[in-house]
Design a protein around this motif. Structure first.
Motif, mmCIF file in Angstrom:
data_model
loop_
_atom_site.group_PDB
_atom_site.id
_atom_site.type_symbol
_atom_site.label_atom_id
_atom_site.label_comp_id
_atom_site.label_asym_id
_atom_site.label_seq_id
_atom_site.Cartn_x
_atom_site.Cartn_y
_atom_site.Cartn_z
ATOM 1 N N UNK A 1 0.896 -1.207 0.082
ATOM 2 C CA UNK A 1 -0.136 0.144 -0.084
ATOM 3 C C UNK A 1 1.044 1.273 -0.123
ATOM 4 N N UNK A 2 0.397 2.291 -0.640
ATOM 5 C CA UNK A 2 1.368 3.290 -0.715
ATOM 6 C C UNK A 2 1.370 4.014 0.559
ATOM 7 N N UNK A 3 2.538 4.566 0.678
ATOM 8 C CA UNK A 3 2.859 5.477 1.956
ATOM 9 C C UNK A 3 3.275 6.919 1.417
ATOM 10 N N UNK A 4 2.541 8.006 2.204
ATOM 11 C CA UNK A 4 2.804 9.191 1.524
ATOM 12 C C UNK A 4 4.200 9.471 1.543
ATOM 13 N N UNK A 5 4.543 10.087 0.550
ATOM 14 C CA UNK A 5 6.080 10.542 0.355
ATOM 15 C C UNK A 5 6.141 12.000 -0.014
ATOM 16 N N UNK A 6 6.784 12.886 0.689
ATOM 17 C CA UNK A 6 7.001 14.380 0.371
ATOM 18 C C UNK A 6 8.464 14.259 0.001
ATOM 19 N N UNK A 7 8.569 14.920 -1.403
ATOM 20 C CA UNK A 7 10.045 14.788 -1.810
ATOM 21 C C UNK A 7 10.643 16.263 -1.598
ATOM 22 N N UNK A 8 11.848 16.366 -1.283
ATOM 23 C CA UNK A 8 12.706 17.656 -0.777
ATOM 24 C C UNK A 8 13.379 18.071 -2.104
ATOM 25 N N UNK A 9 13.319 18.770 -2.536
ATOM 26 C CA UNK A 9 14.190 19.120 -4.089
ATOM 27 C C UNK A 9 14.756 20.660 -3.594
ATOM 28 N N UNK A 10 15.976 20.713 -4.501
ATOM 29 C CA UNK A 10 16.680 22.140 -4.231
ATOM 30 C C UNK A 10 15.770 23.076 -5.348
ATOM 31 N N UNK A 11 16.268 24.364 -5.131
ATOM 32 C CA UNK A 11 15.798 25.271 -5.939
ATOM 33 C C UNK A 11 16.129 24.847 -7.429
ATOM 34 N N UNK A 12 15.043 25.082 -8.341
ATOM 35 C CA UNK A 12 15.439 24.551 -9.921
ATOM 36 C C UNK A 12 15.212 23.208 -10.089
ATOM 37 N N UNK A 13 14.918 22.592 -9.069
ATOM 38 C CA UNK A 13 14.764 21.086 -9.350
ATOM 39 C C UNK A 13 13.007 20.689 -9.676
ATOM 40 N N UNK A 14 12.225 21.892 -9.846
ATOM 41 C CA UNK A 14 10.992 21.458 -10.024
ATOM 42 C C UNK A 14 10.583 20.231 -10.787
ATOM 43 N N UNK A 15 11.345 20.178 -12.122
ATOM 44 C CA UNK A 15 11.091 19.453 -12.915
ATOM 45 C C UNK A 15 10.772 17.990 -12.539
ATOM 46 N N UNK A 16 12.046 17.758 -11.808
ATOM 47 C CA UNK A 16 12.256 16.357 -11.170
ATOM 48 C C UNK A 16 10.840 16.332 -10.143
#
Ligand code: ATP
Ligand code: MG
Length: 558
Positions: free
Chosen positions: A80-95
């Motif tokens: 079952x899916x676990x909620x994941x919040x991604x942490x990215x650097x500035x400018x990585x919005x595409x990822x």
């Protein structure tokens, strides 16, 4: 007390992890148990060891990219899916967008993370995943209920419907026993289906008593994933039993035990806005502490609605089939009447016509004796036809359920003595009629006209089918609450093969030879006995004689 959630931070930067930990521990609404990992491998190991409610995942890890990690997490670790919040650097919005497409719940740009932003994002992720889980549970339950309903409604046979229902509900609720209890004031209310065999003496009273021994009051637990505080959980938890029995105080006492989950089976007849309580659907546990939940009660209730529809359809079908059968019987009866009238009336009519025209044409040439003989033929044949017509009208009334039963107090002794006297006057000397009485026949209520029909038809048969004469015995026996009557003759008897059909209209024995008759007398007698709430049987041996026995309750319909 706040609910505690397990949160995993996977980030190779210890300083960042510290900040996130600090921010989250300040959350006034949630409390967290926080796990940390500085590389993907450790993070995956922790995920396997602990059940995480939410994961904060750095996009850039030393041993694996965040996307690869996310992929592995999804496919290898959790079903079952676990909620994941991604942490990215500035400018990585595409990822980040790509990660969201793969199923990440949210993303945060590291440089923008503040205490509020992080707390809100994590709270939302938890809430969203909780609601998602709720929704899947509801959908799964609806799917199961729909399947159960489909199976229940596949049949139109009441017994099959009830048996399928109890078996299906037992599977659905994973309980020890499911029963259907039917209210039938006339026949006696009882369990009409059970998923587990009930011993002959076992009844719902016993089950209720057995379950009632467990004293503590049991109330439904309100469950949710991690007991997430959903808005309506603030209202008091309903008592499961209230669902079906709140309006029925005595039933509440009977079934309101902690082991039983009870819902009503309500049926609306002919669009009546007030449903009729047909019965109850009862699920029960044998265990000391049954684990009934609100959703169990809801599922049981929804199944009971489907069950009610199936029952109603089965009842309607049974009624329609009964009406059709009746209609068919009436049609057969009508054709038999036509056949009988044309057949049975032709011979006497021919005799009447012949006798009448002889009298008209040659009356003056005939002597007195001959004239009288022709007159008597006319009278006899006309009487026979008149009786035939009367009988047919009477049977028609019974067939249409139009005959009335009007009871009144009757002195049976007097009543039958009078009838027997009349009969004795009418029979020839070759027959002897004996009247015997035993017991107390007082306190009888009956319908004079119907009783007379029974007597006349049975006694006239006894005489008619004893062409060689003999004794006809009429024995009246008085019991506490009923009277029993035997009419016994020494006549031709009835062949075994014919006996079972003789109470149907137009049925005659194969040994009647030339003895006249239309086969209506016994049908009339039986209908009259049944209107009195009694029953009639016969025993007979060919060549030895026949005994008809009928019993009547003393005070039927009083
Ligand atoms: P009716 O309509 O005039 O009475 P029925 O006597 O033939 O004609 P039922 O009284 O209904 O009709 O009886 C049905 C048949 O049962 C008879 O035709 C006869 O074969 C058989 N039966 C009835 N009573 C006796 C009896 N006491 N002994 C022998 N046969 C009998
Ligand atoms: Mg008869």
């Amino acid at each position: 007390m706040l609910d505690t959630w397990t949160l995993l931070i996977i980030d190779d930067c210890a300083a960042d992890r510290k900040i996130y930990r600090r921010y989250l521990l300040k959350d006034p609404h949630h409390s967290y148990q926080i796990l940390e990992a500085d590389c993907a491998e450790d993070g995956l190991a922790l995920c396997q060891e602990f059940r995480c409610d939410v994961i904060l995942l750095d996009f850039c890890l030393p041993d694996m990219s965040g996307l690869e990690f996310f992929d592995q997490l999804k496919h290898e670790i959790f079903a079952t899916a676990v909620p994941v919040i991604m942490l990215t650097g500035r400018g990585d919005e595409e990822v980040a967008v790509q990660a969201m497409k793969q199923g990440a719940l949210d993303y945060l740009v590291k440089q923008h993370v503040t205490s509020d932003v992080l707390q809100i994002a994590v709270r939302n992720a938890i809430k969203q995943s909780y609601l998602q889980a709720q929704l899947s549970n509801i959908q799964e339950r609806q799917r199961l209920i729909a399947m159960t309903a489909l199976r229940i409604r596949q049949s139109l046979n009441l017994e099959q419907i009830l048996n399928t229902a109890v078996a299906e509900v037992q599977q659905l609720l994973k309980c020890d026993r499911v029963m259907v209890y039917k209210f039938a004031p006339d026949e006696g209310s009882k369990i009409v289906a059970s998923s587990v065999f009930l011993g002959s003496g076992e009844d719902v009273d016993l089950i209720a008593a057995e379950a009632g021994q467990k004293k503590q009051e049991y109330r439904v637990q309100n469950v949710g994933v991690n007991n997430y505080p959903v808005p309506n959980s603030q209202s008091p938890t309903p008592d499961v039993y209230e669902l079906g029995l709140s309006n029925y105080i005595s039933l509440k006492e009977k079934f309101n035990t902690e082991a039983n989950l009870v819902v009503p089976i309500n049926i609306s007849y002919n669009g009546d806005p007030n449903p009729h309580l047909w019965g109850l659907l009862i699920a029960s546990h044998n265990t000391e502490e049954p684990q009934w939940h609100t959703h169990d009660a809801q599922m049981l209730y929804e199944v009971s609605v489907q069950l009610a529809i199936a029952i109603q359809q089965a009842e309607l079908l049974a009624q329609t089939q009964a009406a059709l059968k009746k209609e068919k019987q009436l049609n057969i009866f009508k054709s038999q009447i036509i056949a009988t009238v044309s057949h049975e009336c032709r011979t006497p009519l021919t005799s009447i016509l012949a006798a009448a025209s002889t009298l008209v044409k040659h009356g003056q040439q005939l002597d007195d004796g001959k004239q009288k003989r022709f007159q008597s033929i006319i009278e006899q044949k006309a009487r026979y036809m008149s009786k035939l017509v009367d009988n047919m009208l009477l049977v028609n009334q019974f067939e249409l359920d139009k005959a009335k039963f009007k009871p009144m107090p009757l002195d049976l002794l007097q009543f039958f003595s009078d009838l027997i006297d009349q009969e004795r006057e009418a029979v020839s000397e070759s027959h002897e009629i004996v009247f015997k009485i035993t017991g107390n026949v007082k306190g009888f209520w009956g319908d004079r006209g119907l009783l007379q029909q029974i007597f006349i038809n049975l006694i006239s048969n006894a005489i008619k089918y004893s062409p060689a004469g003999g004794t006809v015995e009429f024995h009246l026996i008085g019991k506490e609450s009923q009277v029993i009557l035997h009419i016994k003759d020494e006549g031709i008897g009835i062949p075994m093969a014919d006996q079972k059909n003789l109470f149907q209209s137009f049925s005659r024995g194969s040994n009647v030879d030339t003895i006249p008759g239309t086969g209506l007398g016994l049908a009339i007698a039986k209908a009259c006995v049944e209107l009195h709430g009694g029953n009639i049987t016969l025993s007979s041996k060919v060549g030895q004689g026949t005994t008809f026995t009928f019993s009547l309750p003393k005070q039927h319909g009083k």
